[in-house]
Design an enzyme around this catalytic site. Structure first.
Site, PDB file in Angstrom:
ATOM      1  N   TRP A 196      26.965  -8.920 104.663  1.00  0.00           N
ATOM      2  CA  TRP A 196      25.933  -9.501 105.515  1.00  0.00           C
ATOM      3  C   TRP A 196      26.560 -10.581 106.415  1.00  0.00           C
ATOM      4  CZ3 TRP A 196      23.851 -14.487 105.963  1.00  0.00           C
ATOM      5  CH2 TRP A 196      22.723 -14.557 106.804  1.00  0.00           C
ATOM      6  N   ASP A 364       8.824  -9.864 110.852  1.00  0.00           N
ATOM      7  CA  ASP A 364       8.350  -9.821 109.470  1.00  0.00           C
ATOM      8  C   ASP A 364       7.261 -10.867 109.203  1.00  0.00           C
ATOM      9  OD1 ASP A 364       8.266  -9.349 106.790  1.00  0.00           O
ATOM     10  OD2 ASP A 364      10.360  -9.843 106.388  1.00  0.00           O
ATOM     11  N   ARG A 443      17.260  -8.423  97.713  1.00  0.00           N
ATOM     12  CA  ARG A 443      16.236  -9.145  98.487  1.00  0.00           C
ATOM     13  C   ARG A 443      14.838  -8.904  97.902  1.00  0.00           C
ATOM     14  NH1 ARG A 443      14.008  -9.295 104.654  1.00  0.00           N
ATOM     15  NH2 ARG A 443      14.139 -11.512 104.912  1.00  0.00           N
ATOM     16  N   LYS A 477      10.779  -2.332 115.540  1.00  0.00           N
ATOM     17  CA  LYS A 477      12.041  -2.737 114.900  1.00  0.00           C
ATOM     18  C   LYS A 477      11.957  -2.223 113.467  1.00  0.00           C
ATOM     19  CE  LYS A 477      14.597  -6.980 113.634  1.00  0.00           C
ATOM     20  NZ  LYS A 477      14.599  -8.459 113.763  1.00  0.00           N
ATOM     21  N   TRP A 478      12.806  -1.282 113.135  1.00  0.00           N
ATOM     22  CA  TRP A 478      12.759  -0.599 111.821  1.00  0.00           C
ATOM     23  C   TRP A 478      13.865  -1.180 110.946  1.00  0.00           C
ATOM     24  CZ3 TRP A 478      10.369   4.603 110.841  1.00  0.00           C
ATOM     25  CH2 TRP A 478      10.694   5.116 109.600  1.00  0.00           C
ATOM     26  N   ASP A 479      13.454  -1.960 109.965  1.00  0.00           N
ATOM     27  CA  ASP A 479      14.422  -2.686 109.145  1.00  0.00           C
ATOM     28  C   ASP A 479      14.648  -1.961 107.816  1.00  0.00           C
ATOM     29  OD1 ASP A 479      16.115  -4.754 108.487  1.00  0.00           O
ATOM     30  OD2 ASP A 479      14.651  -6.348 108.815  1.00  0.00           O
ATOM     31  N   CYS A 480      15.704  -2.323 107.136  1.00  0.00           N
ATOM     32  CA  CYS A 480      16.024  -1.717 105.837  1.00  0.00           C
ATOM     33  C   CYS A 480      16.990  -2.675 105.154  1.00  0.00           C
ATOM     34  CB  CYS A 480      16.664  -0.355 106.065  1.00  0.00           C
ATOM     35  SG  CYS A 480      17.425   0.343 104.592  1.00  0.00           S
ATOM     36  N   CYS A 526      17.576  -1.405 112.377  1.00  0.00           N
ATOM     37  CA  CYS A 526      18.039  -2.696 111.864  1.00  0.00           C
ATOM     38  C   CYS A 526      18.224  -2.567 110.359  1.00  0.00           C
ATOM     39  CB  CYS A 526      16.990  -3.754 112.187  1.00  0.00           C
ATOM     40  SG  CYS A 526      17.363  -5.375 111.528  1.00  0.00           S
ATOM     41  N   ASP A 548      23.090  -9.931 111.627  1.00  0.00           N
ATOM     42  CA  ASP A 548      22.234 -11.119 111.683  1.00  0.00           C
ATOM     43  C   ASP A 548      23.037 -12.316 112.160  1.00  0.00           C
ATOM     44  OD1 ASP A 548      19.898  -9.977 110.960  1.00  0.00           O
ATOM     45  OD2 ASP A 548      19.882 -10.701 108.893  1.00  0.00           O
TER      46      ASP A 548
HETATM   47  C1  DGJ Z   1      16.562  -8.764 108.542  1.00  0.00           C
HETATM   48  C2  DGJ Z   1      16.744  -8.660 110.030  1.00  0.00           C
HETATM   49  O1  DGJ Z   1      18.093  -8.490 110.343  1.00  0.00           O
HETATM   50  C3  DGJ Z   1      16.169  -9.891 110.696  1.00  0.00           C
HETATM   51  O2  DGJ Z   1      16.355  -9.837 112.074  1.00  0.00           O
HETATM   52  C4  DGJ Z   1      14.717 -10.000 110.367  1.00  0.00           C
HETATM   53  O3  DGJ Z   1      14.003  -8.948 110.941  1.00  0.00           O
HETATM   54  C5  DGJ Z   1      14.527 -10.019 108.856  1.00  0.00           C
HETATM   55  N1  DGJ Z   1      15.163  -8.914 108.232  1.00  0.00           N
HETATM   56  C6  DGJ Z   1      13.065 -10.006 108.519  1.00  0.00           C
HETATM   57  O4  DGJ Z   1      12.860  -9.965 107.169  1.00  0.00           O
END
Ligand code: DGJ
EC number: 3.2.1.22
Length: 735
Positions: A196, A364, A443, A477-480, A526, A548
């Site tokens: 990270w 988020d 997380r 924005k599709w996060d994981c 993302c 990030d």
């Molecule tokens: C991780 C992403 O990289 C951030 O930009 C943000 O969207 C957070 N998650 C939100 O929990």
């Protein structure tokens, strides 16, 4: 007469037989050149019907001569005759790393693959598709190798389709996508590792005999520690403008494995595919198992040329809407985190307009009621607006955005669930976890089982319902954020070893459904940073989030490394408060991709605000060149005290050059000019500094006009020093 006739007949029969035999011998050697504009991979099936790679390198002008290539090598003995197999089977005579290993329906573990036939079809303008059918002479088992080659870009995508007609099930123990064979004196691997906020850290080393493996066993967020993209340069470390270099990467958003084996003949065997770790796959008869494409390009003009080929290919053929528009945006993640309400969002919408960007992206924290998403411990899975924060729902914010003359986008992380959520309580069987073991979180969350059709429906509905509620929704924005621990899916019952594969297939099925209904809506891939980007996913996404870590000094290095493989248009860069550099430096760095902001606009002082507003305007003028132009890495931050990258349009008439001082020791400055690349030597260019901070003057001479010849031979000096740590130059053709 009779005797003569008799002899004649016997002689004729003998001669005819000999000729037939010779022609049969010739007929059995099949040479298949896969040629692009500059490069060639040549396959050959010999008399023994085994398919081999006999050439990998610069295209020859006479394709007939590929047949003479094997003669030119006098190497150690190839005991098994399979060392350069185009797809190495195991369990028969093979002695090296196989591409495929199977257990037949009767329990036998041997496989031999022999050439049967091949055909080449057109797959669109400038694109061909070769398929080569291989069969086992003993078992009713076959593999078809596919090579899709993009002539102009020197890019090849390679995959295999595995099938059998045995009585019973066959277990695929290993099922690679590609098996390359490269000949050179030395092989230098540049690989990338990270974590990270430390994505894409390069390491270069000479490959020695034995196997070097790049792999991931992380599941969902496969690239967190290492992506599948790599480069191998031949006969010495990689150089920007010279030397042969091979780039490769697997188009797969899950576990991967790339084995690089320098064999006893000193050749390099590269075997790339889905990681077979804990992933034996049981295949029913008459069913295709299609492996994901392994994409690669070979250049003999160094890493710059290889990148430009890959960028062009990506924009033309792979990245969603690669030739299209993108939206600049203001994101609220770092300015509010989970702490916002309608009123605050209203102000942010106004700030979006004030800044001049296209879209406001709500991050988020907008959902969850029984388990409100006020931090990262709860709420994932409960995709209903939080009534306290958003009493009027996202439809009203989307409307408010329109009223403010900006677009609206939203963050989701639909593959995941917090144990503190309604979803987890209602559908524990949808959650990836070991039934008899303690849960373990990344997380504070777990992945949903995307191998399950019901979960696929759920994830699709999460997205679809957002668009139904807010039809003007313009961005996702599709996060994981979690890796996969305790891989186990209730739905897969006794087929647990298929989980990792079925997860990614399930994810792609959802994305295909989304794209069928919403073909062009921009979506950012993302994963708490770059834990996920690959060309398998990028067919559904318009851009990705590289890290990030938005400290611009760090970002210069991170973006530099991503730029080997991915074009600027796909790289989302946001200006944030990370790092110690002034806003100009931060913005300049973010402009080398798809620009966004994640700052508190209302707290910017007058000059900073004015600078940002002007920068957005300048970016709107330049973005076409940055997104679609040819990229040249001019000065590496790894080698010098500065980093310089330029983008030139196809006509070579507009150029943007980004320059940064990356060493802040006393007296560091750009003492030497920087040579540009890819210009027209005959053209004359007006050199101008742009994106100046309010109240500052450029030190670049007024009306500086230089020829392409001068700029490429002598160069231009951006005049970087401790007062001018970031300089953008525009060069425009003077007619
Ligand atoms: C991780 C992403 O990289 C951030 O930009 C943000 O969207 C957070 N998650 C939100 O929990």
């Amino acid at each position: 007469m009779t005797i003569y006739n008799h002899r004649f007949i016997i002689k004729s029969i003998f001669l005819f037989g000999l000729l037939a035999c010779v022609s049969e011998t010739f007929a059995q050697v099949v040479t298949i050149p896969i040629e692009t504009a500059n490069q060639a991979v040549v396959l050959q099936a010999g008399n023994d019907k085994r398919l081999r790679c006999i050439y990998f390198g610069h295209k020859l002008s006479n394709a007939k001569e590929y047949e003479s290539v094997p003669e030119a090598y006098k190497q150690a003995e190839d005991h098994a005759g399979l060392l350069n197999s185009a797809y190495t089977p195991s369990g028969s005579r093979n002695l090296f790393e196989p591409a495929i290993t199977v257990t037949h329906a009767d329990g036998n573990q041997s496989l031999d693959l022999q050439y049967v036939s091949h055909e080449v079809k057109s797959a669109g303008s400038g694109v061909s598709l070769l398929s080569v059918l291989l069969k086992d002479p003993v078992y009713n088992f076959e593999v078809t190798l596919y090579y899709k080659y993009y002539h102009q870009d020197d890019v090849i995508e390679q995959w295999s389709v595995i099938k059998h007609h045995e009585k019973g099930k066959v277990t695929l123990q290993k099922y690679a996508s590609a098996n390359l064979h490269v000949k050179a004196n030395e092989y230098w691997l540049k690989q990338f590792h990270g974590d990270w906020a430390k994505e894409m850290q390069p390491e270069e080393s000479k490959l020695t005999h034995g196997i070097k493996t790049l792999d991931s066993k992380l599941g969902t967020r496969a690239n967190l520690f290492m992506p599948s993209v790599f480069m191998v340069s031949l006969n010495g470390p990689a150089k920007e403008d010279e030397g042969s270099v091979l780039y490769g990467g697997l188009e797969w958003s899950g576990n991967f494995k790339v084995d690089m084996e320098v064999d006893n003949q000193d050749n390099l065997r590269i075997i790339a595919g889905i990681n077979n770790y804990a992933s034996a796959y049981v295949l029913n008869a008459e069913t295709d198992f299609t492996t994901p494409p392994f994409v690669y390009t070979l250049s003999d003009k160094g890493t710059g040329d290889a990148s430009r080929h890959l960028h062009n290919w990506a924009r033309n053929f792979k990245l969603l809407n690669g030739k299209g528009e993108r939206l600049t945006l203001l994101n609220n993640w770092e300015s509010t985190y989970f702490d916002f309400n309608e009123q605050k969002l209203g102000e942010l919408l106004k700030d979006t307009k004030k800044l001049g960007v296209d879209l406001f992206l709500l991050d988020d924290g907008w959902f969850g009621n029984n388990h409100p998403r006020n931090d990262d411990h709860a709420g994932l899975g409960d995709w209903r607006e939080n009534r306290k924060k958003l009493p009027n729902g996202i439809a009203s914010i989307a409307k408010e955005a329109v009223n403010n003359g900006v677009k609206f986008g939203i963050w989701i992380e639909p593959e995941m669930v917090n144990p503190r959520s309604d979803l987890y309580q209602k559908h524990p069987d949808w959650v990836v976890k070991q039934p008899k073991r303690e849960e373990y979180y990344f997380r504070n969350q777990l992945a949903l089982d995307l191998s399950n059709l019901k979960v696929q429906d759920f994830v699709y509905q999460v997205v679809d319902s957002l668009f139904i509620k807010a039809p003007s929704l313009a961005y996702i924005k599709w996060d994981c954020n979690a890796v996969t621990y305790n891989a186990y899916a209730v739905h897969l019952k006794d087929a647990q070893s298929q989980f990792y594969v079925e997860y990614v297939r399930g994810l792609y099925k959802v994305l295909q459904r989304i794209r069928a209904k919403y073909p062009t809506v921009p979506m950012m891939l993302c994963s708490g940073g770059g834990g996920r980007v690959d060309y398998g996913a990028l067919q559904y996404f318009t851009e990705f989030w590289p890290s990030d870590n938005t400290d611009p000094m760090e970002r210069i290095f991170i973006q530099w490394n991503y730029s080997y493989f991915y074009p600027a248009i796909a790289t989302s860069n946001h200006v944030t408060d990370w790092g110690k550099q002034p806003i100009k430096f931060r913005t300049d760095v973010a402009m080398m991709g798809k620009l966004g902001f994640d700052i508190v606009v209302s707290k910017l002082n007058t000059n900073d605000l004015q600078f940002c507003q002007n920068a957005v305007k300048a970016y709107n003028d330049l973005k076409g060149v940055i997104w679609q132009g040819d990229q040249y890495r001019l000065r590496s931050p790894y080698e010098q005290n500065m980093a310089c990258i330029m983008y030139a349009d196809a006509a070579k008439s507009t150029v943007i050059m980004f320059n940064y001082l990356v060493n802040n020791r006393y007296g560091e400055s750009s003492k030497m000019p920087v040579k540009l690349k890819g210009l027209d030597p005959q053209k004359r260019y007006l050199v101008k500094e742009i994106n100046l901070y309010p109240g500052t003057q450029s030190t670049i001479k007024n009306n500086l006009t230089l020829s392409g010849d001068f700029l490429m031979t002598v160069g231009v000096n951006p005049d970087l020093n401790s007062q001018r740590t970031s300089v953008i130059l525009s060069l425009t053709e003077v007619k």
